[in-house]
Structures are given as C-alpha cells and as structure tokens.
Design an enzyme around this catalytic site. Structure first.
Site, PDB file in Angstrom:
ATOM      1  N   ARG A 100      12.630 -41.538  30.127  1.00 62.18           N
ATOM      2  CA  ARG A 100      13.261 -41.006  31.118  1.00 62.18           C
ATOM      3  C   ARG A 100      14.506 -41.731  31.441  1.00 62.18           C
ATOM      4  O   ARG A 100      15.554 -41.063  31.839  1.00 62.18           O
ATOM      5  CB  ARG A 100      12.480 -40.610  32.469  1.00 62.18           C
ATOM      6  CG  ARG A 100      11.292 -39.575  32.236  1.00 62.18           C
ATOM      7  CD  ARG A 100      11.589 -38.337  31.801  1.00 62.18           C
ATOM      8  NE  ARG A 100      10.401 -37.305  31.499  1.00 62.18           N
ATOM      9  CZ  ARG A 100       9.953 -37.404  30.162  1.00 62.18           C
ATOM     10  NH1 ARG A 100      10.034 -38.197  29.162  1.00 62.18           N
ATOM     11  NH2 ARG A 100       8.883 -36.358  30.318  1.00 62.18           N
ATOM     12  N   GLU A 103      17.017 -41.198  29.012  1.00 63.02           N
ATOM     13  CA  GLU A 103      17.743 -39.904  29.336  1.00 63.02           C
ATOM     14  C   GLU A 103      18.777 -40.011  30.329  1.00 63.02           C
ATOM     15  O   GLU A 103      19.911 -39.290  30.278  1.00 63.02           O
ATOM     16  CB  GLU A 103      16.562 -38.935  29.554  1.00 63.02           C
ATOM     17  CG  GLU A 103      17.033 -37.508  29.464  1.00 63.02           C
ATOM     18  CD  GLU A 103      15.944 -36.605  30.051  1.00 63.02           C
ATOM     19  OE1 GLU A 103      15.379 -35.861  29.001  1.00 63.02           O
ATOM     20  OE2 GLU A 103      15.767 -36.383  31.113  1.00 63.02           O
ATOM     21  N   SER A 126      27.889 -55.902  34.524  1.00 63.30           N
ATOM     22  CA  SER A 126      27.028 -56.850  33.536  1.00 63.30           C
ATOM     23  C   SER A 126      25.535 -56.404  33.498  1.00 63.30           C
ATOM     24  O   SER A 126      25.044 -56.064  34.634  1.00 63.30           O
ATOM     25  CB  SER A 126      27.237 -58.488  33.950  1.00 63.30           C
ATOM     26  OG  SER A 126      26.646 -59.054  33.597  1.00 63.30           O
TER      27      SER A 126
END
Lengths: 160, 160, 160, 160, 160, 160, 160, 160, 160, 160
Positions: A100, A103, A126
């Site tokens: 997830r 994604e 960063s």
C-alpha cells in the site's frame, strides 16, 4: 495484541543479530512502543534497528542489552557498525501492508513532485536527514486511522 | 518560484486533458496551492487531478473550468469519469525526488509493518480511504524541511 | 573534432527544447566548453541542461538565447521549470561510454561504501548538493586520461 | 568512528577470504586508511581487495598477512588469483549510499558522454586502466564534503 | 542472393540516416562487401555504420555519398558525429542469428575468462580497441562454415 | 602467472566435479594450456569441461584422471553425461571480461546479421556445430592483443 | 469460420507488408489453408510469411501477388529479403493460445532434454533446419484435438 | 550412449524423490525408454515424473519401485500427490536444447495462433488434456531428425 | 453515476473499434448493464468485448450496432474475428482496482491449489471454458460488498 | 483422492510451522475440508493458514493442535502472530493451476474495472475485508466445474 516476530524465511537477508533481538523481545513480552520509550527513540526507528536498517549508538546498545537481556558483546559491534540498508524485502513489495505504501508512491509520485517543486523549488526531500513516525487516531464514528508522518530536510539541487 | 509544467515526454501516458490543464495553469500563472484553495481540496489531490490520478466532482470541474478558462465540456466527461491510475511514471522511479519516497518504503517497509501490527493488529493502512498533504517547515537554524502526512483507514484482515 | 548532436531516436524521451538547443549549437558550431564558459557553469552542467536534466536560471536562458540565437520565449518556460530527471537513457546503460561508469559503481560500490563509512560515518554522499566536472590529462608517455570529479555534501543519517 | 564490517548476509556472494579479512581487521582495530598506507595503495583499492573485487600482488598478501595476523596460505592462492568481479551487490543498488552513485550515472550519463566526445572524440574512459580515490573536504561553513575522483585512460574506438 | 534491408519496425531505434543509406544501397544493388571494398574497411564495420553503431570519417562520407548517390550534406553531420551505440536491438536478442552469438557468451563466458586470465593475466579484451571480421569457409565435405574473428587489445587492470 | 581458480560463490551453480577438478589443477600447478595439450583439445573446450559446460569423452576422463590425480569414478559418470549448459553466470554478465563479449553482441549484432545474410543467405551460424579458440598476439609496438575465433556451421532456414 | 486478421496494435512490430497481405487475404476471403495449397507450403509457414517471420522465394511472391491481387513490387523486395525474426509478440506470451505452448516448454523442457539426450546424445533439435505443421483430429467421442508436429534436424555438439 | 543424470545444482528446485529416482536409474543402467515401456507410458511423461512435473498412479509407483529397487514408501506419498509444476528450470531457458523449443514459440507463436483460429475457431490447444512424444527419424541422406508431437484437446472460449 | 470511458493512453494497445464503441456508449449514455441485458450476455463479457478481449457473434454485432448506432461494417470484421488477448494493461497491474485481484492470486494461489487438488484431483480450473460475473451486495450494516464469481470447467491432467 | 502435501522445494519461503502442519495433516489423513469444518472456517482460509498466509486465532491454534496432534507451543506464537504475506510462490505463477487465475486477471482486469466502476463508482474491491470460497459443481452433462467466489468490501476513493 500479539508481538511482531521475525519470519524465519527472512533471516538470511538480515544481519545475524536480528533474530536474537526479536527472540529476546518475544521472551520479555515487549512491544516496540515500550522499547522505543526506553531508548528515547521513535518506534519505527527501533523496528528499523531490529531489521538491521539503522545504526545504533553505544547508548542504544547498552539500553537494549539491559532491557532485553541480550549480552552486549553479542550485538554491539554489528549494531554500532554501518548498516547495509535496503534488503529487508523485495521491491515491488509482495506484503500487502508494505505494498500500500508503494502504491501511494506509484499513484501520487508526480503529484508530490509538482507540489514540492512549487512550494520549495528544484530539489528533493531527503530520505537521510529524515525522520518518520506512526500514530493511531480514532475518528468520531469510531473507525481507526493510521497516520504516517515523513519529515525530511529539503535539499535544493546545487547549481554548478 | 516557477510553476510545475508537464514534460512533453510524459503526455502519452496521461489522459488528454492533462496537457490542457497544465497549459491553462501556466497561462493564468496559478500555483497548485491557489487552485487547491479555490477548490477546497488538498494540493496533492489537485495535482493528482491534473495528472489524471484522481476523480473530479462536478463542482471541481465547474471551479476548474472557471478559474482556468478551460471550456467545461472539454474536460468534464473524462475528469468526472474513472481514472486509470498508476501510470504517471515508471517504478522504480527514475526521478530523484520520487525515488526518495520509494527508498523510504524500501528501507523502512518492514519497520512500518512491525509497528503497525503491534499498534493495530493484522491488517493494512488503506491507500484508498486515504488522504495526504505536504507541509513546509522552517527549523530554528533556518533550514527548510518538508513534511508529508499519510492518513489511511486501518483495515483489519477479515476472518473467514 | 565534431560536435555532440542529439540522436533522433532519443528525442521522444526528452523535453522538446532539447532538439532546438542541439540544432542551434550545431549551426553555431559551438562546443559545450564554449557555452559553459559563456554561462559560467561547468560543461557537464551545461550538457545536462541540453538533455533536460538540470534547471536553468533566468540568466542562463538569457545567455543561451543570445549565444545560440534561439528565441527566449521558445525555451524559457520549460528550461527554468522543474526537470523530470532520469529519463535520458536506459539503465543498465547500453551505450559503452556510459556503461563504463555503471560498471565502476557495480564493481566498486561496496568498496566506496566501506571507505566512506570509515571516513565519514553512517550516511551518504549527496547527489543533489553535488557538482561534477570532467578534465583531460596527458600522461608522461603521451597517453590521454579522462578524469571525472564527483563532489557531494556528506549527509549523515538522522537519529530519530 | 566504528569500522566497516561484513554483513553476514553478503558472504555467500563473496570469496571465502572476505570474511577472514574483515574479521581480522576488526580484531586489530584497523581502518582501511591504515591498511592502505601499509600497502602503499589507495583505500578504495584495498576495500575492493577485501570484497574480492581486485587482485592482490604477492607483496600485498605478505603485508596483509603480517598486519592482520592472517596465515599467508589461507589467503594467498585466491587473493593473487583472478577476481570474479561485479557480484558484491545487486543492481540497481538498494543501499542508499551506493544508489546515489548509480543515480549520478542515470542523471548525468548522456551529459558526460557529450562532454567526453567533444573533448576526446569517439571513445570511452576505461574502467580497467583506471584508478579512483575518495577524499574528505571541509567547506568554509564547516560542512563536510565527499570527493570521488575517477581517472581512466581514454580509449578511442578503433577504425576497422 | 538478396541484399540486407532495414526492417521498418527498427527505424525508430536508429538514426535517421540509416533508412536513407539502406534505401540507396538497395537501389544501387550494392552488397556490404562491395561497399567495404570501396571504403577500404571491414564489412562488419560498414554494416555497423549503416546501423548507426560506428563513426564515419570524412573520407568515408565522401566515398559513401559518391557510391550510393546520397547527398553528402544529408548524412555528413550525423555520421561523423558520435554514435549512440547499443540500441539496434533488444537484449537478450530475439533474432535467432544474433541469439546464437549471445548463447556463445552465455555458455563459454567463464571458459573464455579462465583461459584469458591464464594466458594474459588479470584484465579484459577491449571491445573498443577492437576489430572484427566475418569469413566464409567451405569444408572438404562441401559444407559451409562461418568464421567470426574478434581481435581486441588486452587491457590489464591497473594497480592503484 | 597465477592459475584460474573456482570462486567459491559459484559452486552452487555448477556440477559437483567442477570444484574437484579446479582443486586438483591448482595442486598440480597445471594451466588449461597444458591440460588441453594433454587431451588434444582446445583450451576453451577444456575450461568449458571444468565449468560443466561441455561433455567429456571416455578418453578425456582417462587422461584428466591420470593427469590430475582425480579418481576416475569420482568424475566419469557426470562428465560423460549430458551437461546442463548456460548456468555458469548471470546474463547480462557482471564480470567485466565477459561483459565485453556481451557488448560486442549488443553493438554489432545487427551488423553481423546483415553481413552474414548477404554472404550466406537466410540462416544462422550454429553455436552447436561450433568450435572456438583464443590466441595471443603481440603487435609491432609491443602491445598485446587477444584474438577469439568463432567457427560455426552455416545452417540455412528450411523451407517448409 | 471467420478469417485471421491483423490486430492494429501489432503492426508497429511487423514489416509494413504484413498489413497489406492480411488486408488482401480478408478481401479475397482466403484461408491460410487455401493460400498454403496454392503455394505448396505448410500453413504455419505461410502464416509466418504474413507475420514477417519467414523468407519468401521469388515463386512465393509471384503466387501470392497473383492470388491476393497485391502488386508484386509492393512486397517482393522485403519478402524475399532477410526476416528480422522473433518480434511478433512479447515473451512470456500474454495471448492464452500462445501461452499454452510456452507452458509446455516450461513444464516439460527438462523432460524433453533427458529423453532427447538418451535417444540422440549430447546436442539439440534444430529450430532452423526445421519444419512444423498443425493438424485437426476428431476423437471417437466427437471431441476435437489439435496436433502440432515439430521436426528438426538433430545437431550433436561438436567436439573441439 | 550415457544416461541422463540429475545435475546437482538443480536438486533444490525439485522434490526430494527426484534425486533418488535418478540415482537408482543410473545404478540399474536403465534408459527412460526402458522404464517407459515397463510402465506403459510415454518417455516424456516418465521423465516428467522424475523431475516432479507429473503425477504418478499407484501402479506407476509399484512398477517404479520394483524396477528401480527404490522402497515404495520413500516415494509413494509425494509421487502420487499433486506436483508443483513449472519449476524445473528458468524461463527464458538458458539450456540450448530447451531454448530451441522456446524459440519456436517465439518465432511461430502468432503463426500457430492464426492457423489454429482459422481451423478451429476462437480457443486454445489445451496443455492439460495433452500428451506429447518424441521420435527419432533417419532421413534418406542418413541424417538424424527429431520429431516432437504435441496433442492437446481443443477448447473453445465459452460464451457468457 | 458516470460511465466507464476509454483512457486515451490505452488506445494504442487495443483494436481500433474499442474507441468507437466506448465513444458511442458515452453518447448514448448506456451502462454495461444495459448493453449486457440487450445482448443477453454477462456485463464482464460485454466489457471484455469493448476492450477487444472477447469474440462477438454475428448477433452480438447486430445488436451492438443497432443499440449504439455504430455502422455494422465498421466493427463486424474485427469483432467477430479472433481477439489477440492479454494486452489491455501491464502485469503486475498498476491500477489499484486490478492490483487487488492480482494480490488475491499472489496471496491465496497455493491455498487455492491445495483445496482444488484435494477436492478435484490433479488438474486446473479452465480459464477458457469459463464464465464470470460481478454482483453487488448490501450488508445488514449498510456497507456495500462486491462479489466476483469465477466458474471454470475442471480439467484433469491427461495421463500419457 | 490423495492429500495436498508441501513440496520440499517451497519450505525455505514459508514459516517453519508450515512443514509441521502439513506433515501432521498427512499422518492423520485429514483433508482441508475436514479441518475447515473442525475450525468453522473456509477451506481456503485454512489452507492459507498452513502456507503462513493468514493469521490464526487462539481458538484456531487450540483446535489445530488437538486435531493434528501438534504441540500447541510449537505453533502458537508464530501462527497467532502477523503473517508476512505474498511469498508462497513466484509471480507470474509458473504453476499451471495458479497461472490460470493470473490469466483471468490479465485478460479481464479492465473489464472488471469498467463494470465495477459503473456499478459502484470510483474505488476498489478490498482484498483485506475479503473472503473467498471454492465449490464443486456437476453440470447436467456430468462434467465437473470449479467455482471460486471472491467477496470484498467496496472501498470508494476518499475525496481530500
């Protein structure tokens, strides 16, 4: 709630102290929350230490050794050394929880970039000068929500 | 600060209205922040709309059309339709800014999982019942920090 | 010595101004060295500008426009915008010259890491706060040597 | 500063003497800098020897054996043999420090090529007739910078 | 025997002069052997020129232009420029003829390395200071054999 | 000159007799050239035997057993059996020496095809009815050159 | 039964005559069986001609041109030239019919090898000196069966 | 002719009985042809049994156990169980013999599809309701040919 | 509820009639449910027709042509021809909805296999003799559930 | 009908209790159906437990321990912990049975998406709030059919 354990099929990718730490944690019945409090660090950072993805200070080792009952010398050298990061699991992730997060990067990556660029200029957030934490929220309707905060220093591209 | 534009080499992967929206945004000199305020939505969500990664409501279309001077009928059907998500860029990302987010998943994926599992049980943080935002912070030493918040509903695995 | 040109099979991966710049450069018969001197920037940075891998300042655009005879408005918006980096060519590189650089990372990656860690601690050499240059040396035996210098800010991993 | 050690999850990809050398180095508390000075070689070259990515001379073996207290016969045959290079880690690199080097090739590969071609002609910078070193610089503002120098013989493509 | 032509599905990967050269060659009914003789170069080198994988000298362009009836200015700039090598086809090759060469590397790669190392030491056979040719032999039983010769400068790894 | 040895990290991909043969070869201090002479075969073929990439005859086994002092029965069954070819190393090769051969196929593949087709017609050069050898040449200027000869039967595509 | 047509999304991978042939075939309402009979070749070979995967003889072109009403000069040069094989579709195949053939190789590959080796020795079945055909059988229970025959010359590995 | 044996580097991908069966086969000096005759099955099917790619009946186990002298209980449970197919080797195949079969699918896949579709309609040749055999033919000129027959039930796509 | 439309970035992978059908469907304001009812087929089958993943009967074409107002001759030939399946999108899927289905196969694949094997024996569930449908359920608590049914003929592996 | 067993070549990817459970199941001669009935769970869920792809409750462990005769303490900690899902097998699947499910996603993925979107709006069918079952049907003609039901909660994309 049960404790996180180390899947035996992962150990060959991790430093040898990972197994010892997870075993001791289970035996002592300690959550990452409790250990993080004891170390004065974030939970995610502590879990990353257990997976060999972060460096421990001498003080971390002292506290971990004391809390978990693991002999200092069994873990000190490697844990205060230089982690070989990025190998805990495959990419793209096959674990649904981790997928997830992947994604989110896949779907919103360019949206983040556009917003970052307009707000900060040409650069990156960063992932090294960086911290992260996980929080739990309960909405008004009683539903549970997870909140991840990612905080990184903004680094503008050098002009050369 | 310049505005985010659409790299011409990306357009073949995106719905056709993306180019129109970015062009109009440039011509009007509008930031995503300004557009987001006008729409009452988060900046990342608005950028995602521009990249074809999120669905617009009828009201969003009305407001976008008015603000950007793009004819409603040129964008309404596709923008209120069902996005074909996940195709804005390659994975692993080659863009340094987006790669840093990917690297966070790569390095801390299992640490997040362990912490989530202990705090919430066996489940995932939804990337669908989900929102995200980007904030800018200035530290005491004057340095600039980027903060991303990910907030998703916790979904426990069903028992069956 | 001939000038670097843009292979037509690459243009679909690059911003549209790349072709214009390379064409004008050829017509004017200018080397990157000459352009770099005019702009007061490093040759590699200027070549990266041409490939759409770096951001131009307003002054860069002025000077480029003047030197190359390319209308300012044809290139200003995109060149001072936010580059979508990392797409000039495939990885692993198929071009022999670029492959050699990749091979250096492949062969010496862990050696660099070990030396860096011992000299600097746990962190990375930034590729963002970063500059690079190329120099030519002639050895005593008359042979020619290429020297690449990579200079990046050292970023220690944050403790959190 | 701690010493670089060998992550146990890497040993199956490396020659068997790697582990022995790293262990002896840790026990003697020696940095690569100290060993390099003793051998009269560059630090990166010495680290590459430890990872099995470079060939040792007979004299190197003598000095290493003496300095580290490792029996000569345990390492001589393999270290003076022919390294099977390129297998220390995966490509693309998952380790953040090594990834940054890879990213430099990805972002600036064609820029290097264009500059090289104009300065040297049609050819490559050798990664074989090649040396590299790492240096540490402190900028005026106190910040720390890493400098990598890559120096390779220029090889023009043969005409045939 | 028919002439080699350029498959139209390949042209997008090649420089634009490739198609012109192949077309002119077909119209003139010239083999690579004939062209190579005219240019005083090896057949493989000439075919590589046609595929944009090698650099032409000014004299090559003069001769090609004359022999093929292609206007000099249509091909001179790009052909005497710097080839962007390695993109003529996919790897692993899908073309059966080319796959056989790949298979030889796959099957005998380590055998070549072992023999080279023992004969020459620690190094490589250059693919840059390199020439190759193709010959046809008829065995005593009337069967036809193809012979490829690869000749490259031996480059020992530098000691540093 | 040292002898080629078998990197321990390769043994899991090779038949079990590979290690025995390399060990015996080292102990006897024999080069592939010496063994090849004893067997009346090409050096590359003998090295391929050692890597399990070629089939041994009964006579080969007799001679190898005698020369190396390896018991015949330890190697005969597998060596005279049917090799499972193609697994000595990864493709694309990560070893620089082997990569150069791969790069030749990548750069000149279509040039070879065009030349072969015009000289021989529609077909392939067999990699099965095939032999190869390695030679060393010293040029007039004292430089060392490696020459690989590939000789394969020409197989025209059947018409059906 | 409808005729096989050419999916428009495939044409960019095929030579330009493919589309013309398929169009003419549809217009004339001809099956591959009919065309094969007219040419005196196997159906699979004729379909391979249409997909640019096989070479046509001059006589094939004459007959095809006559039968399909396609001007000879529109197809002769390319069809009698040298096919660039292997690019009709992706591997692993995504088309279910073609995937089944791939699956047979995946499941039975080593079984074929073992049986071939015991019956024929160390070698391969040629895919070049090769023919194939497709037949239809009706079993006693009325069910329909497809039969593919692959016939290739046996090529023993050369001893060298 | 030697017997097919099991390369030790393959055993980790196969069920544990594979090694026992191959060992016993070698000791008894039995070919797959002989075993197939004893079992009343096709040679390829029997070899597939040995590689764990097919299911054995109780009668197969009885006969194998008797013929090979392997205790029934050591192999019965797994061999009559449900094979985990498709893992005997990598795809694309690196073994030359198996690659040739893969190449046939790559080159002729769409040709087979077109011919099948016109002869049978919209469907596939089953790889499950399927049998295959290998035969040896000697041509008039004395050359040896291998013939593989693939016979699968035709399955039309359901209309729903 | 808006209608499903065709993302313009997908059209190059689909047959040309896909766009026409989706456009006509939008203009007529028809859902797949309405079209499916008119054709007497399942919704998923009809959507598959629109994406070029299923074959239409002559009657389907008549009804579609009438309902959508698309000229019969514009779609009949290709739609009643033989689909080139499997190319609608990438695998692994990047679209979140489709990824969830992929994840189910990834997570439960071996569980399905074990249950199928025990219930049905050694074989597969056909994806050809196959139908599927989608249903909507409302649970007692008002929540909405999606139900996919997959129904395929069981095919036992042939014994041969 | 034989029982499903665990292929020994899979165990390294699975948690250590998988082997114990499968062994005990075989010894007791229990089907997944019988175990599922005893646990009051679906067969697929129980098989997923055995493969380490699902979490067990304390009650599940009690019942499994009793039914299978496996000591509670040998399995309780890991089975009630947090599964590391998604690693039972490779993707794309090489096992024919599992591949067919993958193929359904490949072929019908966009058709499912279109139908889902029109029926439910912009969202996904959850694979977490999810259950699945397998049923066996016998058609009127005596043929056997497998039916898989996938039932997941519908999750609309959040608006933010």
């Amino acid at each position: 709630m049960p404790l996180a354990t180390l899947d035996s099929s992962m150990t060959s990718r991790l430093p040898s102290y990972s197994q010892s730490l997870f075993d001791a944690k289970s035996q002592k019945g300690l959550t990452f929350e409790a250990i993080a409090q004891h170390l004065g660090r974030e939970e995610v950072a502590v879990a990353a230490l257990f997976y060999g993805q972060a460096q421990a200070s001498e003080a971390d080792v002292d506290k971990l050794s004391g809390l978990l009952g693991v002999p200092r010398e069994a873990i000190a050298a490697q844990m205060t050394g230089f982690p070989d990061r990025g190998r805990a699991g495959p990419m793209p992730p096959v674990e649904p929880l981790i997928y997830r997060l992947y994604e989110i990067v896949q779907n919103y990556g360019y949206a983040y970039k556009a917003v970052f660029n307009e707000k900060f200029g040409d650069g990156i957030m960063s992932a090294i000068c960086f911290s992260t934490k996980v929080e739990k929220e309960t909405a008004e309707d009683g539903s549970t929500w997870a909140v991840i905060t990612l905080r990184g220093k903004w680094l503008p591209f050098s002009r050369f």
